[in-house]
Write a protein that holds these residues in place. Structure first.
Motif, PDB file in Angstrom:
ATOM      1  N   LYS A   4      -2.895  30.730  -8.698  1.00 52.06           N
ATOM      2  CA  LYS A   4      -4.304  30.983  -8.417  1.00 52.06           C
ATOM      3  C   LYS A   4      -4.514  32.454  -8.044  1.00 52.06           C
ATOM      4  O   LYS A   4      -5.478  33.076  -8.492  1.00 52.06           O
ATOM      5  CB  LYS A   4      -4.802  30.067  -7.299  1.00 52.06           C
ATOM      6  CG  LYS A   4      -6.279  30.230  -7.019  1.00 52.06           C
ATOM      7  CD  LYS A   4      -6.765  29.234  -5.979  1.00 52.06           C
ATOM      8  CE  LYS A   4      -8.260  29.421  -5.751  1.00 52.06           C
ATOM      9  NZ  LYS A   4      -8.795  28.455  -4.799  1.00 52.06           N
ATOM     10  N   THR A   8      -6.640  35.152 -10.132  1.00 51.66           N
ATOM     11  CA  THR A   8      -7.755  35.850  -9.496  1.00 51.66           C
ATOM     12  C   THR A   8      -7.641  37.351  -9.700  1.00 51.66           C
ATOM     13  O   THR A   8      -8.635  38.021 -10.002  1.00 51.66           O
ATOM     14  CB  THR A   8      -7.827  35.505  -8.000  1.00 51.66           C
ATOM     15  OG1 THR A   8      -7.999  34.085  -7.864  1.00 51.66           O
ATOM     16  CG2 THR A   8      -8.978  36.220  -7.310  1.00 51.66           C
ATOM     17  N   LYS A  70     -18.576  33.092  -7.042  1.00 51.77           N
ATOM     18  CA  LYS A  70     -19.079  31.792  -6.595  1.00 51.77           C
ATOM     19  C   LYS A  70     -18.004  30.702  -6.618  1.00 51.77           C
ATOM     20  O   LYS A  70     -18.252  29.582  -6.180  1.00 51.77           O
ATOM     21  CB  LYS A  70     -20.275  31.355  -7.450  1.00 51.77           C
ATOM     22  CG  LYS A  70     -21.484  32.278  -7.335  1.00 51.77           C
ATOM     23  CD  LYS A  70     -22.014  32.362  -5.930  1.00 51.77           C
ATOM     24  CE  LYS A  70     -23.022  31.297  -5.680  1.00 51.77           C
ATOM     25  NZ  LYS A  70     -23.536  31.288  -4.316  1.00 51.77           N
ATOM     26  N   GLY A  71     -16.829  31.010  -7.157  1.00 49.88           N
ATOM     27  CA  GLY A  71     -15.736  30.048  -7.143  1.00 49.88           C
ATOM     28  C   GLY A  71     -15.790  29.003  -8.245  1.00 49.88           C
ATOM     29  O   GLY A  71     -15.129  27.967  -8.146  1.00 49.88           O
ATOM     30  N   ARG A  73     -14.280  28.312 -10.998  1.00 51.67           N
ATOM     31  CA  ARG A  73     -13.105  28.767 -11.725  1.00 51.67           C
ATOM     32  C   ARG A  73     -12.967  28.119 -13.104  1.00 51.67           C
ATOM     33  O   ARG A  73     -12.582  28.779 -14.058  1.00 51.67           O
ATOM     34  CB  ARG A  73     -11.853  28.546 -10.878  1.00 51.67           C
ATOM     35  CG  ARG A  73     -11.901  29.407  -9.606  1.00 51.67           C
ATOM     36  CD  ARG A  73     -10.667  29.256  -8.760  1.00 51.67           C
ATOM     37  NE  ARG A  73      -9.503  29.856  -9.362  1.00 51.67           N
ATOM     38  CZ  ARG A  73      -9.212  31.170  -9.322  1.00 51.67           C
ATOM     39  NH1 ARG A  73     -10.021  31.995  -8.724  1.00 51.67           N
ATOM     40  NH2 ARG A  73      -8.111  31.621  -9.878  1.00 51.67           N
ATOM     41  N   THR A 126      -6.916  25.115 -13.101  1.00 49.16           N
ATOM     42  CA  THR A 126      -7.964  24.192 -12.664  1.00 49.16           C
ATOM     43  C   THR A 126      -7.720  22.781 -13.192  1.00 49.16           C
ATOM     44  O   THR A 126      -8.092  21.806 -12.538  1.00 49.16           O
ATOM     45  CB  THR A 126      -9.367  24.682 -13.090  1.00 49.16           C
ATOM     46  OG1 THR A 126      -9.401  24.841 -14.503  1.00 49.16           O
ATOM     47  CG2 THR A 126      -9.712  25.996 -12.411  1.00 49.16           C
TER      48      THR A 126
END
Length: 145
Positions: A4, A8, A70-71, A73, A126
């Motif tokens: 993750k 990112t 905003k996340g 993903r 995800t």
């Protein structure tokens, strides 16, 4: 470093670079354009197409940036795959107009591949998280007949 965190960092780099390109092509297209790879540049009113490229880059960068901040993903992964089409199209354009093969493959092709790989990595991350969440969720109680 977790998958993750790596994803990112990669997504952040893609967003920031895309925004940088967009701003560069909008504000100073004459200095940004020579690195694109085409042998001949538009003259007169044709130079406006460089602003179009910048606007496209800004729109893509903002869309990816909003999803990242905003996340969202999983949506970001899909949008990254979609955005990878733009530099691929730039590569095809440079090749079709007998531009620099080094720029076509080395700049646009690699950029497209990096963005696509980042999108796939985020979708993989995800997808694993979703499966783990579903496995941890209790099964619904059976309804009496």
């Amino acid at each position: 470093m977790s998958l993750k965190n790596v994803n990112t960092v990669l997504a952040t780099a893609v967003v920031l670079f895309t925004l940088y390109l967009g701003v560069s092509f909008v504000l100073t297209p004459e200095t940004s354009a020579p690195g694109f790879g085409l042998p001949n540049w538009p003259s007169g009113d044709g130079g406006g197409f460089l602003i179009v490229k910048g606007s496209r880059e800004l729109a893509m960068g903002l869309a990816m940036g909003i999803l990242l901040v905003k996340g969202h993903r999983r949506a970001l992964g899909w949008v990254l795959l979609m955005v990878a089409v733009a530099p691929f199209g730039d590569m095809v354009n440079v090749l079709a107009h007998h531009g620099s093969m080094a720029a076509a493959f080395g700049i646009h092709g690699l950029t497209s591949a990096l963005i696509a790989v980042t999108g796939l990595l985020i979708l993989r991350e995800t997808g694993k998280a979703r499966k783990a969440q579903e496995a941890a969720a209790p099964a619904p109680a059976a309804q009496p007949a």
